[in-house]
Design an enzyme around this catalytic site. Structure first.
Site, mmCIF file in Angstrom:
data_model
loop_
_atom_site.group_PDB
_atom_site.id
_atom_site.type_symbol
_atom_site.label_atom_id
_atom_site.label_comp_id
_atom_site.label_asym_id
_atom_site.label_seq_id
_atom_site.Cartn_x
_atom_site.Cartn_y
_atom_site.Cartn_z
ATOM 1 N N VAL A 1 0.833 -1.197 0.000
ATOM 2 C CA VAL A 1 0.000 0.000 0.000
ATOM 3 C C VAL A 1 0.871 1.251 0.000
ATOM 4 O O VAL A 1 0.630 2.200 -0.761
ATOM 5 C CB VAL A 1 -0.974 -0.007 1.197
ATOM 6 C CG1 VAL A 1 -1.754 1.308 1.245
ATOM 7 C CG2 VAL A 1 -1.936 -1.178 1.101
ATOM 8 N N CYS A 2 1.893 1.253 0.833
ATOM 9 C CA CYS A 2 2.740 2.442 0.951
ATOM 10 C C CYS A 2 3.518 2.717 -0.328
ATOM 11 O O CYS A 2 3.783 3.873 -0.662
ATOM 12 C CB CYS A 2 3.701 2.275 2.127
ATOM 13 S SG CYS A 2 2.846 2.200 3.715
#
Length: 216
Positions: free
Chosen positions: A44-45
């Site tokens: 996600v990051c």
């Protein structure tokens, strides 16, 4: 105690992927966005940092510096930058703070005071390090938000919020829900009708306490 709106944000010295900084000096006379994440090389990051990199020209257009923070080290940040560029097609041209000692994370109340990082930690061990802080040139906190690990942040919304903050700061107005640049703004209730007409010209009275006007 958590940081509050209009509080001067904590200053600190840190190593980053682009060298050493003192935070307030690094901000200078700009607006700034400090955004954090749990761990390098996580899915996600990686997409989030790619989104920030793709918006590089938009941050610059608004006189705003962006800086990431993670509890990983400088070398990991630099290696991770290659993955971010692969995913986004954009170079990571902003610094990422190496907060291995949790100094920044604790200063900005992103972790419990007794937090530590165990050997072989997973992203869950630093899950609460996932916040956004928009800071004005006066070094005061203007907006903050925190997301869970599983939900990627909407940086188009962060850009929209930055536009609203800069507009309200410059013109002494407020903005309605979902406002974007070019739409009508709200005249604050503290401004009398006479003063509103003198300052803004013609305006629409939706309710006695809700008056809207275009910016001229």
């Amino acid at each position: 105690m958590s940081l509050r709106i209009n509080a001067v944000v904590p200053d600190f010295e840190a190593e980053t992927s682009q060298g050493s900084i003192r935070f307030h000096d690094w901000i200078g006379d700009s607006w700034a966005i400090l955004f954090s994440h749990p761990k390098d090389f996580t899915p996600v990051c990686t997409t989030e940092f790619g989104a920030v990199a793709q918006l590089s020209a938009e941050w610059k257009k608004r006189g705003t510096k962006v800086i990431g923070v993670s509890v990983d080290g400088v070398e990991d940040h630099k290696r991770w930058g290659n993955d971010i560029q692969t995913v986004s097609g954009s170079e990571v041209d902003f610094p990422i703070i190496a907060d291995e000692g949790l100094t920044v994370s604790k200063l900005y109340d992103m972790l419990p005071e007794d937090a530590y990082l165990p050997d072989g930690r997973t992203p869950a061990d630093s899950a609460t390090v996932r916040s956004v802080f928009i800071i004005g040139p006066d070094k005061q906190l203007k907006l903050s938000m925190t997301y869970p690990m599983t939900v990627g942040r909407n940086f188009a919304e962060i850009l929209r919020a930055l536009d609203a903050l800069q507009t309200t700061s410059k013109h002494g107005v407020a903005t309605p829900a979902d406002w974007t640049i070019g739409q009508d703004v709200i005249i604050p209730p503290s401004v009398s009708d006479a003063d509103a007409k003198q300052k803004y010209g013609e305006y629409e009275t939706v309710l006695p306490y809700l008056r809207k006007t275009p910016l001229r």
